[in-house]
Design an enzyme around this catalytic site. Structure first.
Site, mmCIF file in Angstrom:
data_model
loop_
_atom_site.group_PDB
_atom_site.id
_atom_site.type_symbol
_atom_site.label_atom_id
_atom_site.label_comp_id
_atom_site.label_asym_id
_atom_site.label_seq_id
_atom_site.Cartn_x
_atom_site.Cartn_y
_atom_site.Cartn_z
ATOM 1 C CG ASN A 9 -5.999 2.279 3.467
ATOM 2 O OD1 ASN A 9 -5.447 2.227 2.372
ATOM 3 N ND2 ASN A 9 -5.455 2.868 4.524
ATOM 4 C CD1 TRP A 10 -7.848 -3.195 -0.304
ATOM 5 C CD2 TRP A 10 -7.201 -3.483 -2.434
ATOM 6 N NE1 TRP A 10 -8.743 -4.050 -0.899
ATOM 7 C CE2 TRP A 10 -8.377 -4.239 -2.203
ATOM 8 C CE3 TRP A 10 -6.627 -3.506 -3.694
ATOM 9 C CZ2 TRP A 10 -8.978 -5.018 -3.214
ATOM 10 C CZ3 TRP A 10 -7.221 -4.282 -4.700
ATOM 11 C CH2 TRP A 10 -8.380 -5.029 -4.449
ATOM 12 C CE LYS A 11 -3.455 0.392 6.260
ATOM 13 N NZ LYS A 11 -2.982 0.189 7.609
ATOM 14 C CG HIS A 93 -3.744 6.079 7.090
ATOM 15 N ND1 HIS A 93 -2.652 5.517 7.708
ATOM 16 C CD2 HIS A 93 -4.743 5.181 7.202
ATOM 17 C CE1 HIS A 93 -2.989 4.311 8.154
ATOM 18 N NE2 HIS A 93 -4.255 4.087 7.856
ATOM 19 C CD GLU A 95 -0.301 2.626 7.643
ATOM 20 O OE1 GLU A 95 -0.607 2.612 6.441
ATOM 21 O OE2 GLU A 95 -0.697 1.757 8.450
ATOM 22 C CD GLU A 163 -7.736 4.354 10.361
ATOM 23 O OE1 GLU A 163 -8.252 3.304 9.986
ATOM 24 O OE2 GLU A 163 -6.734 4.848 9.828
ATOM 25 N N GLY A 169 -3.121 -2.428 12.378
ATOM 26 C CA GLY A 169 -2.292 -3.549 11.941
ATOM 27 C C GLY A 169 -1.673 -4.351 13.071
ATOM 28 C CB SER A 209 -7.019 -4.490 14.757
ATOM 29 O OG SER A 209 -5.606 -4.321 14.626
ATOM 30 N N GLY A 230 -8.075 -1.966 7.027
ATOM 31 C CA GLY A 230 -6.856 -2.204 6.262
ATOM 32 C C GLY A 230 -6.740 -3.674 5.866
ATOM 33 N N GLY A 231 -6.005 -4.437 6.675
ATOM 34 C CA GLY A 231 -5.684 -5.825 6.342
ATOM 35 C C GLY A 231 -6.887 -6.666 5.946
#
Ligand code: PGA
Length: 249
Positions: A9-11, A93, A95, A163, A169, A209, A230-231
């Site tokens: 997920n590149w957000k 998600h 966020e 999640e 993150g 993470s 993500g990251g």
């Protein structure tokens, strides 16, 4: 066995130049024994889908509107995202739930819209830190599953991602025992809801993470069928080893 999936997920990260990472990923991962997906920002879906068409990398979206078209300035519908080349949509998600006040009912409507348009819905659930500390994790997850998942699904239409909000993150990861407890609970809940044939086959992802250094241990946990990353999905150098760990699991 559920299909294994490594999803990135590149957000809100990435411009056209970032798509070179898809070529790098394709080269570095070879032919993995799991499904691989990247969910770039919507601006890149079309180009990413074209660029990966001859590779095992599928392209997904990060959100959709529940309606198929209409007066919703700035929103994108499931049919539009499919038309651009997405094969799945992340919905709910944390966020989105936090930044856009999305309720379980909103998430369920979005998941239903994705499925109605022949896309896989990747539905995210997860507790906040104060909820875990109050020993309410399973209660929260149970409520989110009950409210966010659509009825009447078929195998392949739904993926569930656990999640924990406090792990996203932050570099903080639950213990494998904590992941196991929640994934066991989610599996039982899905079997109770959809029956054993469908409920046992739904792919369950862990997210929060995930990195090359912890992926192998996480993928050993029962009912963890992959990861939502993500990251560490932004570069092939970080993501390809996670794909390799899942492939080998
Ligand atoms: P992270 O994000 O891997 O950067 O923790 C995971 C996610 O939000 O899906």
């Amino acid at each position: 066995m559920p299909t294994k999936l490594a999803a990135g997920n590149w957000k809100m990260n990435g411009v056209m130049a970032s798509l070179s990472e898809l070529d790098n990923l394709s080269t570095q991962m070879g032919t993995p024994e799991c499904d691989v997906m990247i969910c770039p920002p919507a601006t890149l879906i079309s180009a990413a889908a074209t660029q990966t068409s001859d590779t095992p990398i599928a392209i997904g979206a990060q959100d959709c509107h529940a309606a198929s078209s209409g007066a919703h300035t700035g929103d994108l519908s499931a049919p539009m995202l499919r038309d651009a080349g997405a094969t799945a949509i992340i919905v709910g998600h944390s966020e989105r739930r936090a930044d856009h006040a999305e309720s379980d009912a909103d998430v369920r409507a979005k998941a239903s819209a994705a499925i109605a348009d022949a896309l896989t819905a990747i539905v995210c659930v997860g507790e906040e830190l104060h909820e875990r500390e109050a020993d309410k994790t399973l209660e929260i997850i149970g409520g989110q599953l009950a409210g966010s998942l659509p009825d009447d699904i078929q195998t392949g239409q739904l993926v569930v991602a656990y999640e924990p909000v406090w792990a996203i993150g932050t570099g903080k990861v639950p213990t494998v025992e904590q992941i196991a407890e929640v994934h066991d609970f989610i599996r039982e809940t899905l079997i109770a809801r959809y029956g054993a044939d469908i409920g046992s086959e739904i792919t369950l992802l862990y997210g929060g993470s995930v990195k090359a250094s912890n992926a192998t241990d996480i993928f050993k946990v029962a009912h963890v069928n992959g990861a939502l990353v993500g990251g560490a999905s932004l570069t092939a150098a970080d993501f390809a080893p996670i794909v390799a760990a899942l492939s080998a699991s």
